[in-house]
Design an enzyme around this catalytic site. Structure first.
Site, PDB file in Angstrom:
ATOM      1  N   LYS A   1       0.120   8.302  -3.112  1.00  0.00           N
ATOM      2  CA  LYS A   1       0.076   8.156  -4.559  1.00  0.00           C
ATOM      3  C   LYS A   1       1.322   8.833  -5.103  1.00  0.00           C
ATOM      4  O   LYS A   1       1.452  10.056  -5.068  1.00  0.00           O
ATOM      5  CB  LYS A   1      -1.183   8.805  -5.126  1.00  0.00           C
ATOM      6  CG  LYS A   1      -1.273   8.708  -6.657  1.00  0.00           C
ATOM      7  CD  LYS A   1      -2.421   9.553  -7.202  1.00  0.00           C
ATOM      8  CE  LYS A   1      -2.415   9.522  -8.726  1.00  0.00           C
ATOM      9  NZ  LYS A   1      -3.396  10.464  -9.312  1.00  0.00           N
TER      10      LYS A   1
ATOM     11  N   TYR B   1      -0.428  12.736  -2.055  1.00  0.00           N
ATOM     12  CA  TYR B   1      -0.301  12.770  -3.513  1.00  0.00           C
ATOM     13  C   TYR B   1       0.942  13.564  -3.870  1.00  0.00           C
ATOM     14  O   TYR B   1       0.955  14.790  -3.751  1.00  0.00           O
ATOM     15  CB  TYR B   1      -1.558  13.403  -4.114  1.00  0.00           C
ATOM     16  CG  TYR B   1      -1.638  13.390  -5.623  1.00  0.00           C
ATOM     17  CD1 TYR B   1      -0.760  12.660  -6.419  1.00  0.00           C
ATOM     18  CD2 TYR B   1      -2.643  14.105  -6.274  1.00  0.00           C
ATOM     19  CE1 TYR B   1      -0.863  12.650  -7.793  1.00  0.00           C
ATOM     20  CE2 TYR B   1      -2.764  14.103  -7.659  1.00  0.00           C
ATOM     21  CZ  TYR B   1      -1.869  13.376  -8.406  1.00  0.00           C
ATOM     22  OH  TYR B   1      -1.967  13.370  -9.778  1.00  0.00           O
TER      23      TYR B   1
END
Length: 302
Positions: free
Chosen positions: A162, A134
């Site tokens: 992500k 992330y």
């Protein structure tokens, strides 16, 4: 593991006294699975993990695993400043039956790329589960740079990222230089661009209350390859994305949007405060307009 489709970062519904609303949590999970989301993320920032005790976070992992019941993958966030804490959450997630982990840069510490990689590798050694990285420099202040990504390439568990930087050049870099790390959209207003560059998944908080619209965009772009249709859906969704991102009321908007669907998500925990009447009215109108437009494009009722 290949991350594919719409992954919803689950909200944590609260009663007025900020205790967990177990009934609303169960309703939310059923609503998402019935709508067709492809995975659920537990203990993300949308779930307000930062406002929970360690005991509450670990309890949520087991509770959500039971509610999901293996019907869709459960990804569990390990976010924490201390690597030791992230390792603890990763071990707890594995014990709870998580299918994958979400591993972010430790906030506030401002680590280098090498230090981020060592943090992630420690979590990997402890849990040995598929990992979605992330990257969110807007909150963490630093990027997962090439040095970080190169080091993480030594473990096959790092199979997705992500990307929430908003930097289109990073999107290009990831797609071209790191094709072995599955690209996941983490910047909602760039979803169309992510799909055009080969992203197969989208972690989108708005899918808590509007899963149909988010799934429609994924279906048009990633499954059908119809970017003319995708542009029309994206255009209909952009006003919602602007409302969500303005004024620091993101979690509040997501929770109220779910409340509009008949599931009482309750207030956010402090320091956040609920939306005022004007904010609620604006959000409701934007959602209504978006649903009408997307329904006219797809031919499906929303």
């Amino acid at each position: 593991m290949q991350f594919e489709g719409i992954y919803t970062p689950l909200v944590t519904p609260y009663h007025a006294d900020f205790s967990l609303n177990e009934e609303a949590l169960a309703q939310t999970v059923e609503h998402l699975i019935a709508a067709g989301v492809h995975g659920i993320v537990v203990a993300g920032s949308t779930g307000e993990y930062y406002a929970q005790t360690p005991e509450e976070r670990i309890e949520m992992m087991s509770r959500c695993a039971g509610l999901i019941g293996g019907r869709v993958p459960m990804v569990v966030g390990t976010g924490a400043i201390r690597t030791e804490d992230s390792v603890m959450y990763a071990k707890a997630a594995k014990s709870a039956g998580a299918d994958a982990l979400l591993v972010a840069t430790p906030p506030y510490a401002y680590p280098t790329g090498r230090e981020i990689a060592l943090h992630a590798l420690a979590i990997d050694r402890a849990a040995n589960l598929p990992v979605m990285l992330y990257n969110y420099p807007g909150r963490m202040s630093v990027n997962m740079d090439e040095d970080c990504l190169d080091r993480l390439g030594r473990s096959p568990n790092f199979c997705g990222i992500k990307e929430s930087s908003g930097d289109i050049n990073r999107l290009h870099m990831l797609a071209r230089e790191y094709p072995h790390i599955g690209l996941c959209c983490g910047m909602d207003d760039q979803a169309l661009e992510f799909f055009a560059w080969g992203a197969r998944s989208w972690v989108c908080a708005g899918s808590n209350f509007a899963p149909e619209a988010h799934i429609a965009l994924y279906q048009a772009c990633a499954v059908e390859g119809d970017f003319t249709k995708g542009r029309a859906i994206m255009s209909a969704m952009l006003p919602l994305m602007r409302v969500l991102e303005q004024g620091g009321k993101f979690v509040q908007c997501i929770k109220y949007g779910l409340t509009l669907r008949g599931i009482d998500a309750g207030p956010p925990r402090m320091p956040l405060q609920p939306l005022n009447k004007d904010d609620k009215r604006e959000l409701a109108e934007v959602i209504r307009t978006m649903n009408t437009a997307v329904s006219s494009i797809t031919g499906a009722p929303l």
